[in-house]
Scaffold this active site. Sequence first.
Site, PDB file in Angstrom:
ATOM      1  N   ALA A  10      51.823  61.546  34.444  1.00  0.00           N
ATOM      2  CA  ALA A  10      50.824  60.622  33.889  1.00  0.00           C
ATOM      3  C   ALA A  10      50.970  59.200  34.413  1.00  0.00           C
ATOM      4  O   ALA A  10      50.064  58.380  34.227  1.00  0.00           O
ATOM      5  CB  ALA A  10      50.908  60.624  32.361  1.00  0.00           C
ATOM      6  N   GLY A  13      48.239  57.785  39.712  1.00  0.00           N
ATOM      7  CA  GLY A  13      46.827  57.440  39.639  1.00  0.00           C
ATOM      8  C   GLY A  13      45.955  58.557  39.094  1.00  0.00           C
ATOM      9  O   GLY A  13      45.147  58.351  38.186  1.00  0.00           O
ATOM     10  N   ILE A  14      46.108  59.769  39.630  1.00  0.00           N
ATOM     11  CA  ILE A  14      45.297  60.895  39.170  1.00  0.00           C
ATOM     12  C   ILE A  14      45.709  61.307  37.765  1.00  0.00           C
ATOM     13  O   ILE A  14      44.862  61.638  36.928  1.00  0.00           O
ATOM     14  CB  ILE A  14      45.412  62.076  40.154  1.00  0.00           C
ATOM     15  CG1 ILE A  14      44.724  61.719  41.474  1.00  0.00           C
ATOM     16  CG2 ILE A  14      44.808  63.341  39.556  1.00  0.00           C
ATOM     17  CD1 ILE A  14      44.874  62.758  42.569  1.00  0.00           C
ATOM     18  N   TYR A 147      54.568  69.681  52.777  1.00  0.00           N
ATOM     19  CA  TYR A 147      53.583  69.381  51.737  1.00  0.00           C
ATOM     20  C   TYR A 147      52.473  70.429  51.751  1.00  0.00           C
ATOM     21  O   TYR A 147      52.049  70.927  50.695  1.00  0.00           O
ATOM     22  CB  TYR A 147      53.009  67.986  51.963  1.00  0.00           C
ATOM     23  CG  TYR A 147      52.071  67.509  50.883  1.00  0.00           C
ATOM     24  CD1 TYR A 147      52.538  67.192  49.612  1.00  0.00           C
ATOM     25  CD2 TYR A 147      50.713  67.359  51.135  1.00  0.00           C
ATOM     26  CE1 TYR A 147      51.676  66.740  48.619  1.00  0.00           C
ATOM     27  CE2 TYR A 147      49.847  66.907  50.156  1.00  0.00           C
ATOM     28  CZ  TYR A 147      50.337  66.600  48.894  1.00  0.00           C
ATOM     29  OH  TYR A 147      49.476  66.158  47.918  1.00  0.00           O
TER      30      TYR A 147
END
Length: 239
Positions: A10, A13-14, A147
Amino acid sequence: MEKYALIIGASGGIGAASAKRLARDGYSLVLHYNKGIEAVKQLERELQNTNVIVVQADLTKSDGAKKLCNQLSVPIELIVYTSGSSYVGLVTDMNDVQIQKMVQLHVTSPFQLVKELLPSMIQRKRGNIVVISSIWGLTGASCEVLYSTVKGAQNAFVKALAKEVAMSGIRVNAVAPGAVNSKMMDVFTEEDKALICEEIPMGRLGECEEVADAVSYLASGQSSYITGQILSVNGGWHT
């Protein structure tokens, strides 16, 4: 009856945008962070009219998911897993510690977390899981091979788990953002970002709020027959 959404990451940004959007949707929130305590405190202040619980855990560690779950005192209706980090560089330049942490954060910890929280969802015959994946989990990216690997694993996890728990009233989906205006883009120069925007058909970076809107949709009754899907939010990039 209160319904709680657990936002993993949290402080990002998202994650923060998703928390704000879900608060507007009527959710009470459990906000997870690792190191971003100031960002979470600020978010908590902005959500002063929402019931908020804050938990801390390092999900790059093998016991992170267990420590997080031990702090939960409410049933979780919705899990939104936004925690993530990237490494830009050649495969041959990565060390084993970096590899282990990336795999733990993106693959093992979400698996462990869901394993702990699923029984309660199954018992109540309802629940929702949304994973923030990535465009690179769908197409792959040079110099972001690990990633791409772990994000691809997240997508496979979503598709498989959705089939396993659908009969229990639980839906599992992912949102795969493209280039989004968030801290993860800080590794790129403004010139690099401009070049990326030239490649994107819509000509700009996405915003965290646009990803959060997709999370809100997948968490809502409007998507009640949607499960096992990877929703791309990428402005037409690499489609």
